[in-house]
Design a protein around this motif. Sequence first.
Motif: not given
Ligand SMILES: Cc1ncc(C[n+]2csc(CCOP(=O)(O)OP(=O)(O)O)c2C)c(N)n1
Length: 530
Positions: A57-59, A356-358, A382-384, A424-428, A452-459
């Motif tokens: 994360n950013e911290k 898979g989120h669908r 995230g995408c979800y 999402g997995d990355s947000t977790f 868990d889609n095993e990636t940070t999909a949204m970005t």
């Molecule tokens: C503090 C902060 N950092 C970064 C973002 C940009 N961002 C939005 S969702 C996301 C991660 C999404 O990944 P994941 O949780 O795995 O869900 P996915 O999109 O893969 O379904 C990021 C990096 C944000 N909105 N807020």
Amino acid sequence: MSKQLLLGDEAIAQAALDAGLSGVYAYPGTPSTEITEYIQTAPITAEKNIHNRWCSNEKTAMEAALGMSFAGKRSLVCMKHVGMNVAADCFINSAITGVKGGMIVIAADDPSMHSSQNEQDSRFYGDFSLIPMYEPSNQQEAYDMVYNGFRFSEQTGEPLLMRIVTRLAHSRSGVERKEQQPQNELSFSEDPSQFILLPGIARKRYKALLQRQDEFIKASESSVYNQYTDGPNKKLGIVACGIGYNYLMENYPDGCEYPVLKIGQYPLPKKQLTQLIEVCDEILVLEDGQPFVEKQLKGYLGIGVKVKGRLDGTLSQDGELNPDNVAQALGKQNKSEFGIPSLVEMRPPALCEGCGHRDMYTVLTQVLREEYPNHKIFSDIGCYTLGVGAPFNAIDSCVDMGASITMAKGASDASLHPAVAVIGDSTFTHSGMTGLLDCVNENTNVTIVISDNETTAMTGGQDSAGTGRLEAICTGLGVAPEHIRIVIPLKKNYEEMKQVIREEIEYRGVSVIIPRRECIQTLARKKRNK
Ligand SMILES: Cc1ncc(C[n+]2csc(CCOP(=O)(O)OP(=O)(O)O)c2C)c(N)n1
């Protein structure tokens, strides 16, 4: 040196590489992501072993960058504006510790919220932390500011904050590069207590930082990024900040009739501002984001200088600047050529077909609507999050990264059942894990779906810090292994998925359900690159 066509983000990345960068530390977030991606793929990165992996994360990014600076080397931290909220603890304190190796923090703001949950203005963080700050008006300036900024950071002994906006990050222009510099050698502060913020030390350092504010103002007054240009018509004086200067000049290709003060470095240059205010009847402030400069010029009671901008309605309080609204603020004709053609229709984003989120939402909403009508689903970012729209209309909240789990916890504490979190997995791994620990510590009655889609999909599909480790993380945090349930979100498994959801909702404690299937976009990309 050669001229290259670069995005604002790429210009920043290239400048850092040319200036002898030793490490970039970042978490993805639009519109900042391309800075790190550019560094990751630049040949020099592997050649010179420049750190470039994504952080959790950013911290963690800010802290690791400060560690690299502690060791005398040059580090870059990149994030979207809301990331500054996550990194703020370390960021504000890094102004008090100061730095050893040059450290630049890039905060990419998103006025108009093109892909964000708010449009906060990171310049307030610069003011708050009392350090110098840059705001480029174009890609070349972004390059120059980063290239020279490391040295400036080493000279001041402070981190440097650079604020950019979406339009600068994501548009291209020719950029002239400068000479390649070597990386710094490993070295440490001469003051062994510099980075130890115990009150006795921090008090002294904070006082010293306060005493240096005049020095920073002087640096702004002599900065090449702050320029006063006289104009014949003194009815109005214009303060144009960052990209606002670019928009202003688009309206005056042959030179502006009014005196203009271009701002690219903060704190504000007192000398030039006083000069402008003394000769002009009124001041118009053009700044993208919030009325940061305008508020400072108006003062608390708003008396004295007549200042126009976002606070008095000359410009809208929200949304980004563009050449059109700048023209209107100047009383000029709107230039329709800058508008979005009517041919372009706004379409709400949707989850990809086959995602898979669908499947996760299809099954989750079926069980919850039919069997638990009192349920609420706390979602996350995230995408979800797109589960908000048709046909799912599934989610009841989306606030900040990680808030799904902790809001579900609070609602469960308030006796809501079922309180379901979808994350999402990355947000977790970004900021859901600590919330899960709170749930475990109180054995809260929550059902947490880590989709868990095993990636940070949204970005754009960056690596996700927890891939292959989510079960271990949950077990390590104390979730009972029998309540960590893995399912594969596919049609053929719907009945099994429903059964798992029922069982875990019936369990009055902490359950984690992990629907796991790789993002179809990343999968397709992998196949294409084979
Ligand atoms: C503090 C902060 N950092 C970064 C973002 C940009 N961002 C939005 S969702 C996301 C991660 C999404 O990944 P994941 O949780 O795995 O869900 P996915 O999109 O893969 O379904 C990021 C990096 C944000 N909105 N807020």
